[in-house]
Design a protein around this motif. Structure first.
Motif, mmCIF file in Angstrom:
data_model
loop_
_atom_site.group_PDB
_atom_site.id
_atom_site.type_symbol
_atom_site.label_atom_id
_atom_site.label_comp_id
_atom_site.label_asym_id
_atom_site.label_seq_id
_atom_site.Cartn_x
_atom_site.Cartn_y
_atom_site.Cartn_z
ATOM 1 N N ALA A 33 -67.536 -39.428 33.814
ATOM 2 C CA ALA A 33 -68.453 -40.046 34.773
ATOM 3 C C ALA A 33 -69.158 -38.959 35.577
ATOM 4 O O ALA A 33 -68.608 -37.878 35.797
ATOM 5 N N PRO A 34 -70.390 -39.205 36.035
ATOM 6 C CA PRO A 34 -71.114 -38.197 36.815
ATOM 7 C C PRO A 34 -70.432 -37.914 38.143
ATOM 8 O O PRO A 34 -69.953 -38.838 38.811
ATOM 9 N N PRO B 139 -64.974 -30.882 46.705
ATOM 10 C CA PRO B 139 -65.030 -30.435 45.307
ATOM 11 C C PRO B 139 -65.843 -31.393 44.446
ATOM 12 O O PRO B 139 -66.073 -32.553 44.824
ATOM 13 N N LEU B 140 -66.279 -30.887 43.293
ATOM 14 C CA LEU B 140 -66.867 -31.765 42.277
ATOM 15 C C LEU B 140 -65.733 -32.508 41.589
ATOM 16 O O LEU B 140 -64.752 -31.899 41.145
ATOM 17 N N LEU B 141 -65.848 -33.831 41.492
ATOM 18 C CA LEU B 141 -64.809 -34.652 40.877
ATOM 19 C C LEU B 141 -65.324 -35.240 39.571
ATOM 20 O O LEU B 141 -66.389 -35.865 39.538
ATOM 21 N N PHE B 142 -64.560 -35.040 38.508
ATOM 22 C CA PHE B 142 -64.925 -35.552 37.189
ATOM 23 C C PHE B 142 -63.896 -36.597 36.761
ATOM 24 O O PHE B 142 -62.710 -36.292 36.598
ATOM 25 N N ASP B 143 -64.376 -37.822 36.594
ATOM 26 C CA ASP B 143 -63.530 -38.936 36.182
ATOM 27 C C ASP B 143 -63.605 -39.050 34.656
ATOM 28 O O ASP B 143 -64.683 -39.297 34.101
ATOM 29 N N LEU B 144 -62.465 -38.872 33.982
ATOM 30 C CA LEU B 144 -62.432 -38.922 32.523
ATOM 31 C C LEU B 144 -62.045 -40.298 31.989
ATOM 32 O O LEU B 144 -61.892 -40.469 30.778
ATOM 33 N N GLY B 145 -61.899 -41.252 32.877
ATOM 34 C CA GLY B 145 -61.561 -42.599 32.426
ATOM 35 C C GLY B 145 -60.154 -42.725 31.882
ATOM 36 O O GLY B 145 -59.853 -43.628 31.093
#
Length: 222
Positions: free
Chosen positions: A163-164, A99-105
């Motif tokens: 994050a990308p 999957p595409l993973l998006f890190d929101l911090g």
């Protein structure tokens, strides 16, 4: 001593050179259009649309819980993913089926809602990966051109940005501060070295003909 030649519009050499120049320009445009048609651009835009704190200063005595656990600083954020390219993105383009993973911090706890625009076709599956420091995961899916996905999530604490994600196969991924829904310019994509060489040859030849035309049309030996 030199004198001006006859009127340019009666000069046969001028019109012959112009015909060659027009042919060169048309040929270059044809090469460019053919290569663009055979290699359509794949582009995915993503961004953090907004983030909202659920409990403000005037919410004393109110509590927000998630799975029975009270949150100290509950926030809601919306992640937007948009297919900005000229053709569909398919599930096989997800690297190794991941999957595409998006890190929101921040500590992402769960997905509240997933919406697609336009609302045609199945809604992709989004979930949270990680127990204590979750990331937003978008499973491999078919994303038609110009379709946008809005993923609403709940966090315990503010987000520091996005994050990308891991790249897709042959897909250009770019962060958008504000989701872009318009058609990208066909001139935005970089040209390949082969196309640059072809165009350079065309325009160099045209420049030489213009020099010959200037010498023949404007000047003549007495």
């Amino acid at each position: 001593m030199v004198t001006l030649a006859g009127d340019w519009y009666t000069n046969g050499t001028f019109w012959a050179a112009m015909a060659v120049l027009v042919a060169l320009v048309v040929g270059a445009a044809t090469v460019w259009a053919t290569l663009k048609a055979n290699n359509p651009k794949l582009r995915l835009g993503y961004g953090l649309e907004f983030t909202t704190e659920l409990l403000g200063h005037g919410s004393a005595g109110l509590t927000v819980t998630h799975n029975g656990v009270a949150l100290s600083s509950p926030h809601v954020a919306v992640v937007t993913v948009t297919n900005e390219g000229r053709r569909d993105i398919v599930s096989s383009m997800f690297h190794n089926g991941d999957p595409l993973l998006f890190d929101l911090g921040g500590s992402v706890l769960g997905v509240l809602d997933v919406q697609i625009t336009p609302s045609t076709g199945p809604v992709p599956f989004a979930h949270i990966v990680g127990a204590t420091y979750g990331r937003v995961a978008l499973d491999p899916c078919h994303l038609p051109r110009k379709q946008s996905i809005r993923i609403s999530v709940v966090l315990d604490g503010p987000t520091s940005g996005i994050a990308p994600p891991r790249p897709l196969v042959n897909v250009d991924i770019r962060e958008r501060k504000i989701p872009v829904m318009s058609m990208p310019s066909p001139f935005a994509a970089p040209m390949s070295p082969q196309v640059k060489r072809v165009l350079a040859a065309y325009f160099l030849t045209g420049f030489v003909f213009l020099l010959l035309l200037a010498n023949e049309t404007l000047f003549g030996k007495k």
